[in-house]
Design an enzyme around this catalytic site. Structure first.
Site: not given
Length: 320
Positions: A191, A195, A198
């Site tokens: 994760k 991110n 992202e």
């Protein structure tokens, strides 16, 4: 009714909607939050309210599964307090954005008490209730397998994306929208990188559209309708994405975006991604630049820029 004996600690936008999505799959929740109002809202929808951590644990049959959805700064204290009330065989899930190395520490502490630990990187934001949550899971295989009905209920499902050409047979776990990524910390590591990527994708979209916005001052000058450009890109373009969908929605609602701040915060995962890249010796030019641009948006480069102006003035007599 599901046989999963479930509790949720932390009823913010993510935690509350996870409870709601589980209820759609007949998984009921005992809930607790520091905000009595947040508890009242979900209790009115059918969840069982708890007055504190001890009360929450007492209202859940063993073996319990307690999901913690609190800020990373509060995770350690929450786990410490919660563990005093749990029993051997219970499981604690950290579904927030904790640092993966911290997961290893918490897993060892809980293991000494006979309590299992699972770390879950949870992506989906405020749209997770309707779209489902992409889950990146770390922990012991047998524990993760036991909780499979929980993850399947939360995940978007196979039909949420077109199947990749060449995939055959029964859909894999990942095709349902969740994945056991490895041992403790692996879920939050995946994760974290998610991110970081992202940040880079968001920065690329924002910078590109900003050039359109400034094109009326170029030679030749162009006056672009940026909202319409995002619409055409959403249809057949290679940059089509959910982030572009959300950008188009924002521009539809507010073409000048004046109600939004120009100061962009970072929640920690971008920094950890760059730190991991340094530790691994992997160049991460785009991810690093995207993180630093967020720092700059908060005028954290103001002193450095003044120094640049001072140096130009000293060596060249420049006034601007």
């Amino acid at each position: 009714m599901s046989s999963i004996n479930f509790g949720m600690i932390g009823l913010g936008r993510m935690g509350a909607n996870i409870v709601r999505r589980l209820s759609q799959h007949e998984i009921t929740s005992v809930i607790y939050d520091q905000s009595p109002d947040a508890i009242k809202v979900l209790a009115a929808e059918g969840a069982t309210a708890a007055s504190d951590l001890a009360d929450l644990v007492s209202k859940i049959a063993t073996p319990r599964t307690i999901w913690i959805m609190v800020p990373s700064s509060a995770v350690d204290a929450t786990i410490e307090d919660l563990s005093q009330h749990l029993s051997r065989g219970d499981t604690v899930i950290d579904g927030g954005n904790s640092h993966y190395k911290n997961d290893v520490v918490n897993a060892k502490k809980l293991a000494a008490l006979g309590i299992s630990f699972v770390d879950i990187g949870t992506s989906g934001g405020v749209h997770g209730l309707s779209r489902g949550y992409s889950l990146m899971i770390g922990g012991e295989k047998e524990v993760v397998e036991r909780l499979d009905p929980l993850f399947k209920a939360l995940a978007p499902g196979v039909d949420s994306a077109t199947r990749t050409p060449g995939r055959k047979g029964e859909p894999s776990q990942s095709e349902h929208g969740y994945l056991h990524c490895g041992p403790h910390g692996a879920g939050h590591f995946v994760k974290m990188i998610h991110n970081g990527i992202e940040y880079g994708m968001m920065a690329a979209i924002a910078e590109g559209l900003a050039i359109f916005e400034a094109a009326d001052g170029m030679t030749p000058a162009y006056e672009f309708d940026i909202a319409e450009i995002t619409q055409v890109w959403r249809r057949g373009s290679v940059v089509d994405s959910w982030l572009l969908d959300l950008t188009a929605q924002s521009l539809q609602e507010s073409p000048d975006l004046l109600e939004y701040s120009a100061s962009v915060s970072d929640s920690g995962e971008g920094r950890w991604t760059v730190q991991a890249a340094v530790e691994a010796g992997i160049p991460a030019h785009v991810l690093s630049a995207a993180l630093y641009s967020r720092f700059a948006s908060r005028d954290n480069d103001e002193f450095a820029n003044r120094l640049l102006s001072a140096m130009r003035s000293q060596f060249g007599g420049h006034t601007a």
